[in-house]
Design a protein around this motif. Sequence first.
Motif, mmCIF file in Angstrom:
data_model
loop_
_atom_site.group_PDB
_atom_site.id
_atom_site.type_symbol
_atom_site.label_atom_id
_atom_site.label_comp_id
_atom_site.label_asym_id
_atom_site.label_seq_id
_atom_site.Cartn_x
_atom_site.Cartn_y
_atom_site.Cartn_z
ATOM 1 N N GLN A 79 0.818 -1.211 0.000
ATOM 2 C CA GLN A 79 0.000 0.000 0.000
ATOM 3 C C GLN A 79 0.855 1.265 0.000
ATOM 4 O OE1 GLN A 79 -3.641 0.397 0.228
ATOM 5 N NE2 GLN A 79 -3.508 -1.660 -0.623
ATOM 6 N N GLU A 80 1.905 1.277 0.817
ATOM 7 C CA GLU A 80 2.747 2.471 0.889
ATOM 8 C C GLU A 80 3.510 2.719 -0.413
ATOM 9 O OE1 GLU A 80 4.781 -1.128 2.181
ATOM 10 O OE2 GLU A 80 2.988 -0.187 2.967
ATOM 11 N N ASP A 81 3.859 1.673 -1.118
ATOM 12 C CA ASP A 81 4.579 1.818 -2.395
ATOM 13 C C ASP A 81 3.630 2.174 -3.527
ATOM 14 O OD1 ASP A 81 7.269 1.030 -1.435
ATOM 15 O OD2 ASP A 81 6.167 -0.784 -0.925
ATOM 16 N N LEU A 82 2.398 1.796 -3.390
ATOM 17 C CA LEU A 82 1.385 2.112 -4.393
ATOM 18 C C LEU A 82 1.203 3.616 -4.531
ATOM 19 C CD1 LEU A 82 -0.782 1.074 -6.344
ATOM 20 C CD2 LEU A 82 -2.325 0.882 -4.384
ATOM 21 N N VAL A 83 1.344 4.338 -3.433
ATOM 22 C CA VAL A 83 1.151 5.785 -3.424
ATOM 23 C C VAL A 83 2.103 6.480 -4.401
ATOM 24 C CG1 VAL A 83 1.355 7.856 -1.987
ATOM 25 C CG2 VAL A 83 0.293 5.798 -1.059
ATOM 26 N N ARG A 91 1.999 -0.089 -16.448
ATOM 27 C CA ARG A 91 1.151 -0.678 -17.491
ATOM 28 C C ARG A 91 1.843 -0.655 -18.851
ATOM 29 N NH1 ARG A 91 -1.734 -3.551 -14.400
ATOM 30 N NH2 ARG A 91 -3.296 -2.493 -13.170
ATOM 31 N N LYS A 92 2.514 0.465 -19.161
ATOM 32 C CA LYS A 92 3.238 0.551 -20.445
ATOM 33 C C LYS A 92 4.309 -0.525 -20.545
ATOM 34 C CE LYS A 92 4.813 4.670 -21.247
ATOM 35 N NZ LYS A 92 5.142 6.067 -21.527
ATOM 36 N N ALA A 93 4.917 -0.859 -19.427
ATOM 37 C CA ALA A 93 5.951 -1.895 -19.403
ATOM 38 C C ALA A 93 5.355 -3.304 -19.411
ATOM 39 C CB ALA A 93 6.844 -1.715 -18.178
ATOM 40 N N ARG A 94 4.033 -3.384 -19.347
ATOM 41 C CA ARG A 94 3.313 -4.659 -19.375
ATOM 42 C C ARG A 94 3.633 -5.577 -18.199
ATOM 43 N NH1 ARG A 94 1.231 -6.554 -24.651
ATOM 44 N NH2 ARG A 94 0.804 -4.650 -25.775
ATOM 45 N N LEU A 95 3.926 -4.969 -17.062
ATOM 46 C CA LEU A 95 4.144 -5.753 -15.850
ATOM 47 C C LEU A 95 2.805 -6.216 -15.299
ATOM 48 C CD1 LEU A 95 6.699 -3.409 -14.081
ATOM 49 C CD2 LEU A 95 7.149 -5.756 -14.759
ATOM 50 N N THR A 96 2.722 -7.464 -14.879
ATOM 51 C CA THR A 96 1.548 -7.850 -14.117
ATOM 52 C C THR A 96 1.710 -7.211 -12.744
ATOM 53 O OG1 THR A 96 2.552 -9.902 -13.332
ATOM 54 C CG2 THR A 96 1.201 -10.046 -15.323
ATOM 55 N N LEU A 97 0.596 -6.839 -12.154
ATOM 56 C CA LEU A 97 0.649 -6.090 -10.908
ATOM 57 C C LEU A 97 -0.182 -6.759 -9.825
ATOM 58 C CD1 LEU A 97 1.389 -3.544 -9.282
ATOM 59 C CD2 LEU A 97 -0.630 -2.441 -10.303
ATOM 60 N N GLY A 98 0.474 -7.043 -8.709
ATOM 61 C CA GLY A 98 -0.196 -7.520 -7.514
ATOM 62 C C GLY A 98 -0.077 -6.466 -6.436
ATOM 63 N N ILE A 99 -1.088 -6.363 -5.599
ATOM 64 C CA ILE A 99 -1.089 -5.368 -4.535
ATOM 65 C C ILE A 99 -1.507 -6.026 -3.219
ATOM 66 C CG2 ILE A 99 -2.073 -3.185 -3.714
ATOM 67 C CD1 ILE A 99 -2.553 -2.426 -6.639
ATOM 68 N N SER A 100 -0.770 -5.713 -2.162
ATOM 69 C CA SER A 100 -1.092 -6.214 -0.816
ATOM 70 C C SER A 100 -2.255 -5.445 -0.215
ATOM 71 C CB SER A 100 0.107 -6.037 0.122
ATOM 72 O OG SER A 100 1.201 -6.780 -0.315
ATOM 73 N N ARG A 112 -8.970 0.081 -7.023
ATOM 74 C CA ARG A 112 -8.973 1.281 -7.876
ATOM 75 C C ARG A 112 -7.770 1.301 -8.812
ATOM 76 N NH1 ARG A 112 -11.114 3.575 -3.182
ATOM 77 N NH2 ARG A 112 -9.096 4.350 -2.462
ATOM 78 N N ALA A 113 -6.680 0.651 -8.415
ATOM 79 C CA ALA A 113 -5.476 0.581 -9.247
ATOM 80 C C ALA A 113 -5.588 -0.484 -10.339
ATOM 81 C CB ALA A 113 -4.251 0.321 -8.386
ATOM 82 N N LYS A 114 -6.659 -1.263 -10.309
ATOM 83 C CA LYS A 114 -6.911 -2.327 -11.290
ATOM 84 C C LYS A 114 -5.738 -3.322 -11.406
ATOM 85 C CE LYS A 114 -10.294 0.165 -13.795
ATOM 86 N NZ LYS A 114 -10.536 1.447 -14.221
ATOM 87 N N PRO A 115 -5.390 -3.946 -10.277
ATOM 88 C CA PRO A 115 -4.288 -4.911 -10.299
ATOM 89 C C PRO A 115 -4.704 -6.208 -10.996
ATOM 90 C CG PRO A 115 -5.367 -4.993 -8.194
ATOM 91 C CD PRO A 115 -6.017 -3.872 -8.971
ATOM 92 N N ASP A 116 -3.705 -7.004 -11.303
ATOM 93 C CA ASP A 116 -3.956 -8.338 -11.845
ATOM 94 C C ASP A 116 -4.337 -9.312 -10.755
ATOM 95 O OD1 ASP A 116 -3.217 -7.967 -14.754
ATOM 96 O OD2 ASP A 116 -1.443 -7.167 -13.749
ATOM 97 N N TYR A 117 -3.848 -9.045 -9.548
ATOM 98 C CA TYR A 117 -4.237 -9.855 -8.403
ATOM 99 C C TYR A 117 -4.049 -9.051 -7.121
ATOM 100 C CZ TYR A 117 0.679 -10.884 -7.260
ATOM 101 O OH TYR A 117 1.995 -10.787 -6.913
ATOM 102 N N VAL A 118 -4.759 -9.464 -6.082
ATOM 103 C CA VAL A 118 -4.676 -8.816 -4.772
ATOM 104 C C VAL A 118 -4.240 -9.876 -3.783
ATOM 105 C CG1 VAL A 118 -5.973 -7.662 -2.947
ATOM 106 C CG2 VAL A 118 -6.499 -7.197 -5.338
#
Length: 118
Positions: A79-83, A91-100, A112-118
């Motif tokens: 969460q703190e890094d998401l800020v 997204r431009k780099a096409r990284l899949t994104l997970g968020i804690s 709201r960040a539309k991650p690939d997984y939580v």
Amino acid sequence: MPYPDPFYPVVDSVAWVARLAKLGVGTIQLRAKNLDDAQALQIVSDALEVTKGTPTKLVVNDYWRAAIVAGAQHLHLGQEDLVDADLNEIRKARLTLGISTHDDEELATALRAKPDYV
């Protein structure tokens, strides 16, 4: 193998990434803390190198800039890094994104960040 694996180890060194990749672990999260940009780029690059030729998918924790520059495919943010993360660049780099997440409020923030997984 699906990504991410439903259960995967979280380690803090390239040595651990190498050991687990040799064992055929499908997904490994590299979570080294308190690195400057150069150190982050080096550890991410080294970890990607030791996973080459293996079925292992490396998830870079927090260091989204290093993940992009090093050519990683997977990123996990707290969460703190998401800020401070640039979601457009991720997204431009096409990284899949997970968020804690740890509670309903954090879940709403993550979604709201539309991650690939939580």
